[in-house]
Scaffold this active site. Structure first.
Site: not given
Length: 359
Positions: A106-107, A179, A225, A263, A285
């Site tokens: 992820d990120h 996140e 998020h 997201h 996500n």
């Protein structure tokens, strides 16, 4: 609906592309669930098997670090080896759950590019030994940086990834919220061009990256998020439609040429989820909702059996409490919480009963 089938297990390269296309052509998306250890990885695979849905398992940098164990004092090393260990775990077990699994990170913002490059070092070694990469895809989230740097750096990394049959996920526009330390609090006063991805930027990305290799775009259309208070988040899935249309018209492609990612899916309106999937979103996500789904039954169990978490044997009546404080009992409740929550996610995304895995 796609008639393609794949062998159960972790899918990479052409298999991953087949998985993406099956979702898009079938009008559904796959849950992409953040994990932190074997309990959560196994729960995600169990959920997918129960739903007869394929699934995406992903790790943030801190998720990888936690997987390795907090006893490893070198944080960078822990982020790398923990992520590698999680991917190896999935490669070993996924086929036994009878579904297809994509492994993803992820990120990763600018400061975490070295983490991605270290994972590519490991992926190249794995590719040389096994003929396939360790991960299906990685994400670079350089949305906080100038777009010229964002795109040029994504191109540089994708050139390396394409050589070992990997896909790259990029982010254009800023998804609100945080996140695992990446991002910031939702700001209602933020520049519209940041909160909502501009189709012209997506076209630039397509023009640069498509000749290099396989990529997907996490486009921001008001998503956040975490779970934000009602009224703060105004989802505009038409942003996705406009980006798809611009690329299609410019290059004469088939409809929905872009592989899009949603997201900040936790807590989103179901109607907006369905609309986004219709515009080519193949991946959504989920992290906040599954964290709560794991923790809630554990907390309930501890509350209901509080004395078992104070005493091994009750000092008043001699009752032994081993069956209550054995971690396998309450951790299993957490796993079951994730399994149940992901049945809902697979329903919402239309992936239930749509696995293309076939032995």
């Amino acid at each position: 609906m796609s008639q393609s089938t794949l062998k159960p297990g972790v899918v990479t390269g052409e298999g991953y592309k087949t998985l993406v296309e099956a979702a898009k052509s079938g009008g559904y998306a796959l849950p992409a669930v953040n994990v932190t250890g074997t309990n959560t990885i196994n729960a995600v695979m169990e959920a997918a098997a129960k739903a007869k849905s394929d699934i995406i398992i992903q790790l943030s940098n801190s998720g990888g670090q936690f997987y390795a164990g907090k006893g490893i004092t070198d944080a960078f090393t822990a982020k790398v080896v923990g992520s590698v260990a999680a991917a190896q775990h999935a490669h070993l077990l996924a086929e036994h759950y009878g579904i297809c699994v994509a492994m993803h990170t992820d990120h990763a913002n600018k400061a975490l590019i070295p983490w991605i490059e270290a994972l590519l070092d490991e992926g190249e070694k794995y590719y040389e030994a096994h003929g396939k990469p360790l991960f299906s895809s990685h994400m670079l989230d350089l949305s906080a940086d100038p777009i010229d740097f964002n795109l040029s750096e994504c191109a540089r990394i994708l050139e390396r990834m394409a050589k070992i049959d990997m896909s790259l996920e990029i982010e254009l526009g800023v998804t609100g919220g945080e996140e695992d330390g990446i991002g910031s609090e939702f700001d209602e006063a933020a520049d519209n061009s940041k909160l909502y991805t501009q189709p012209e930027d997506v076209l630039r990305a397509y023009d640069l990256l498509n000749p290099i290799g396989h990529f997907s775009v996490a486009a921001s259309f008001g998503n956040v998020h975490g779970v934000d208070k009602p009224g703060n988040v105004k989802l505009r899935p038409e942003i996705l439609r406009n980006s798809q249309s611009l690329v299609q018209e410019t290059h004469g492609t088939d409809p929905n040429p872009l592989h899009l990612v949603f997201h900040g899916g936790s807590g989103s309106e179901k109607a907006k989820i369905h609309e986004a999937v219709g515009y080519g979103v193949f991946k959504m996500n989920i992290d906040t909702d599954t964290q709560f789904a794991f923790s809630k039954p554990v907390g309930k169990f501890v509350h209901e059996h509080a004395r078992a978490f104070e005493y091994q044997v009750d000092p008043d009546d001699g009752t032994p409490y081993k069956k209550f404080y054995d971690p396998r009992g309450y951790l299993r409740l957490g796993e079951q919480g994730i399994v149940d929550r992901l049945q809902e996610a697979c329903d919402d995304l239309g992936s239930k009963g749509r696995s293309i895995a076939s032995s």
